[in-house]
Design an enzyme around this catalytic site. Sequence first.
Site, PDB file in Angstrom:
ATOM      1  N   THR A  71     -25.300 -14.027 -14.206  1.00 16.21           N
ATOM      2  CA  THR A  71     -26.357 -12.854 -13.467  1.00 16.21           C
ATOM      3  C   THR A  71     -25.631 -12.040 -13.079  1.00 16.21           C
ATOM      4  OG1 THR A  71     -26.565 -15.217 -11.813  1.00 16.21           O
ATOM      5  CG2 THR A  71     -27.368 -13.411 -10.714  1.00 16.21           C
ATOM      6  N   ASN A 138     -34.805 -20.284 -21.109  1.00 23.15           N
ATOM      7  CA  ASN A 138     -34.154 -21.632 -20.196  1.00 23.15           C
ATOM      8  C   ASN A 138     -35.148 -22.592 -20.023  1.00 23.15           C
ATOM      9  OD1 ASN A 138     -34.752 -19.122 -19.296  1.00 23.15           O
ATOM     10  ND2 ASN A 138     -34.887 -20.519 -17.423  1.00 23.15           N
ATOM     11  N   SER A 187     -22.127 -17.986 -19.477  1.00 25.06           N
ATOM     12  CA  SER A 187     -22.126 -18.723 -18.209  1.00 25.06           C
ATOM     13  C   SER A 187     -20.928 -19.589 -18.739  1.00 25.06           C
ATOM     14  CB  SER A 187     -23.150 -19.038 -18.180  1.00 25.06           C
ATOM     15  OG  SER A 187     -23.238 -19.440 -16.646  1.00 25.06           O
ATOM     16  N   CYS A 310     -40.531 -21.338  -3.702  1.00 24.90           N
ATOM     17  CA  CYS A 310     -40.324 -20.094  -2.674  1.00 24.90           C
ATOM     18  C   CYS A 310     -39.634 -20.389  -1.212  1.00 24.90           C
ATOM     19  CB  CYS A 310     -41.541 -19.491  -3.181  1.00 24.90           C
ATOM     20  SG  CYS A 310     -43.279 -19.810  -2.596  1.00 24.90           S
TER      21      CYS A 310
HETATM   22  N1  PLP Z   1     -29.697 -16.279 -18.050  1.00 24.21           N
HETATM   23  C1  PLP Z   1     -30.052 -17.836 -18.652  1.00 24.21           C
HETATM   24  C2  PLP Z   1     -30.638 -17.753 -19.360  1.00 24.21           C
HETATM   25  C3  PLP Z   1     -29.944 -18.984 -18.281  1.00 24.21           C
HETATM   26  O1  PLP Z   1     -30.484 -19.914 -17.848  1.00 24.21           O
HETATM   27  C4  PLP Z   1     -28.643 -18.887 -16.741  1.00 24.21           C
HETATM   28  C5  PLP Z   1     -28.999 -20.121 -15.327  1.00 24.21           C
HETATM   29  O2  PLP Z   1     -29.763 -20.361 -15.361  1.00 24.21           O
HETATM   30  C6  PLP Z   1     -28.509 -17.308 -16.230  1.00 24.21           C
HETATM   31  C7  PLP Z   1     -28.479 -16.737 -16.845  1.00 24.21           C
HETATM   32  C8  PLP Z   1     -27.330 -17.564 -14.396  1.00 24.21           C
HETATM   33  O3  PLP Z   1     -26.289 -17.808 -15.117  1.00 24.21           O
HETATM   34  P1  PLP Z   1     -25.280 -17.981 -13.698  1.00 24.21           P
HETATM   35  O4  PLP Z   1     -25.470 -19.206 -13.225  1.00 24.21           O
HETATM   36  O5  PLP Z   1     -23.949 -17.986 -14.648  1.00 24.21           O
HETATM   37  O6  PLP Z   1     -25.405 -16.667 -13.125  1.00 24.21           O
END
Ligand code: PLP
Length: 370
Positions: A71, A138, A187, A310
Amino acid sequence: MTSVYLDYNATTPLRPSVKTALVSLLNEVGNPSSIHQHGRTSRKHLEKTRQILSTVFGCGPHEVTFTSGATEANNQILRGFEGTVIMSAIEHSSVRNVRSDARICPVDKNGVLDLESLDRLLSEIEWPVLVAVMFANNETGVVQPLTDVISLVKKREKAWVHCDVVQGLGKITTDFRTLGADTYSLSGHKIGGPSGSGAMIHKEGFPLKPLIGGGGQERFMRSGTPNILGIVGLGIALEDCFKDNWKDIERLRNKMEADIKAICPHATIFGASVHRLPNTSCFTMPGVRNDTQAINFDLAKISLSAGSACSSGTVKPSSVLLAMGVSEEEALSAIRVSLGWETTQKEIEIFIDQWAKIYHRCRNEGEQKQ
Ligand code: PLP
């Protein structure tokens, strides 16, 4: 009742190799910025992990910056970019929600980025441009045509590609050294490392700006004392994730989907006809809302994902499925099952057994109300 964890795309268990290393590291003290022996030892851990990331992504150590997760990495790469941002309609919220001015590139009914639309968008916009396309989604696991995206974008000058590789690492054979994106986010907790660990790769020439100022750590790109435990765990998890056997998991996932179709031929499995991650499956239980499914699976001690609630506590239809042209009603009956390296055949059998029970029970209740 045995509990079953089928939510690996949300987070993963810590790998034993990571656990062992972290337990031993808990006995150490040292800030990598200190010049004494304890600081130097800590710095060695940091640089060893940086080297692991450099090797995987084929970049110099100076092109790796540790963050608190994907993130933060996505935020830093996108927020600081001065120019036009184009992103796919199915990006994770940590990409989607940080640039309200972004131009959105649609996906087709299978959830694959539409390259013709991307080409059109690229011919309409002002330069410089940053195009953000994730490696694999995801929710559906659908793998994106990154090589094509990169060659389209790289026909232009002052054009960069950002790729969120969070869900793809280790699961699909890819040479990240030659893939050709300019920036990547990853991550730790999605690959068996600790939560709160992550990194970004930013190739030389990319205009990266700091998000957090202060002591100037990470070559002024990310101030704050580095999270050594998280960083070391991330490095070990990254090395180990390429050794997982996803072929067997894919067979298990495919068998699970075949069983679902046998119970209910009307169930839709999203992205089933295109290249997907071997562990991910997103499918509907026709006529049964996913919040109802979530409660029932939870009562049966099965953890999976039924979309995000939400602020009012109600589950919203998935924006990824809506972008694929799925109706609100169908999207609201979809759940995501994500398997991992520890998932067993027995666990999938338990899941299928419960899926059939919930389906028949909820359908009967629905019919009686009518
Ligand atoms: N990007 C994708 C595709 C994700 O699935 C996630 C988490 O669900 C993230 C970014 C965010 O990762 P983090 O939990 O390390 O902030």
